[in-house]
Design a protein around this motif. Structure first.
Motif, PDB file in Angstrom:
ATOM      1  N   PHE A   1      24.091  41.577  -3.310  1.00  0.00           N
ATOM      2  CA  PHE A   1      24.929  42.760  -3.140  1.00  0.00           C
ATOM      3  C   PHE A   1      26.412  42.390  -3.224  1.00  0.00           C
ATOM      4  N   PHE A   2      26.785  41.297  -2.552  1.00  0.00           N
ATOM      5  CA  PHE A   2      28.175  40.839  -2.589  1.00  0.00           C
ATOM      6  C   PHE A   2      28.591  40.487  -4.020  1.00  0.00           C
TER       7      PHE A   2
ATOM      8  N   ASN B   1      34.151  46.262  -6.855  1.00  0.00           N
ATOM      9  CA  ASN B   1      33.972  47.267  -5.814  1.00  0.00           C
ATOM     10  C   ASN B   1      33.790  46.606  -4.445  1.00  0.00           C
ATOM     11  N   LYS B   2      34.762  45.797  -4.072  1.00  0.00           N
ATOM     12  CA  LYS B   2      34.691  45.110  -2.779  1.00  0.00           C
ATOM     13  C   LYS B   2      34.730  46.091  -1.608  1.00  0.00           C
ATOM     14  N   ALA B   3      35.358  47.243  -1.814  1.00  0.00           N
ATOM     15  CA  ALA B   3      35.433  48.252  -0.748  1.00  0.00           C
ATOM     16  C   ALA B   3      34.031  48.732  -0.364  1.00  0.00           C
TER      17      ALA B   3
ATOM     18  N   LYS C   1      32.461  45.950   1.757  1.00  0.00           N
ATOM     19  CA  LYS C   1      33.059  45.917   3.091  1.00  0.00           C
ATOM     20  C   LYS C   1      32.590  47.098   3.939  1.00  0.00           C
ATOM     21  N   SER C   2      32.502  48.270   3.344  1.00  0.00           N
ATOM     22  CA  SER C   2      32.062  49.458   4.087  1.00  0.00           C
ATOM     23  C   SER C   2      30.622  49.331   4.551  1.00  0.00           C
ATOM     24  N   ILE C   3      29.757  48.858   3.673  1.00  0.00           N
ATOM     25  CA  ILE C   3      28.337  48.720   4.026  1.00  0.00           C
ATOM     26  C   ILE C   3      28.163  47.654   5.104  1.00  0.00           C
ATOM     27  N   VAL C   4      28.805  46.502   4.935  1.00  0.00           N
ATOM     28  CA  VAL C   4      28.679  45.421   5.912  1.00  0.00           C
ATOM     29  C   VAL C   4      29.246  45.856   7.267  1.00  0.00           C
ATOM     30  N   LYS C   5      30.387  46.533   7.244  1.00  0.00           N
ATOM     31  CA  LYS C   5      30.976  47.030   8.488  1.00  0.00           C
ATOM     32  C   LYS C   5      30.006  47.985   9.184  1.00  0.00           C
TER      33      LYS C   5
END
Length: 73
Positions: free
Chosen positions: A49-50, A58-60, A63-67
């Motif tokens: 996924f990363f 699409n790093k955002a 970051k949103s999913i991991v957060k």
């Protein structure tokens, strides 16, 4: 399509969680093996996924999913 596929995966994961817990309940010696299986597969999915988010810029999203996974928000 995405929602439908994720729903199928969710049901599959629920079945695997139940099977994993039952397996450990019936044979506690297998706990470490099952933990290793889960952590290995979760790590593989997370890494993929990363890499895909990074590849597509699409790093955002990552970051949103991991957060959300870590903090449930």
């Amino acid at each position: 399509m995405i929602d439908n596929n994720l729903s199928i995966i969710e049901e599959t994961l629920k079945d695997i969680v139940k099977a994993s817990i039952e397996e450990i309940k019936n044979d506690p010696i297998k706990e470490k093996e099952i933990i290793h299986l889960w952590t290995n597969h979760i790590s593989n999915i997370s890494n993929f996924f990363f890499k895909e988010c990074e590849r597509t810029g699409n790093k955002a999203l990552y970051k949103s999913i991991v957060k959300y996974i870590m903090f449930n928000r």
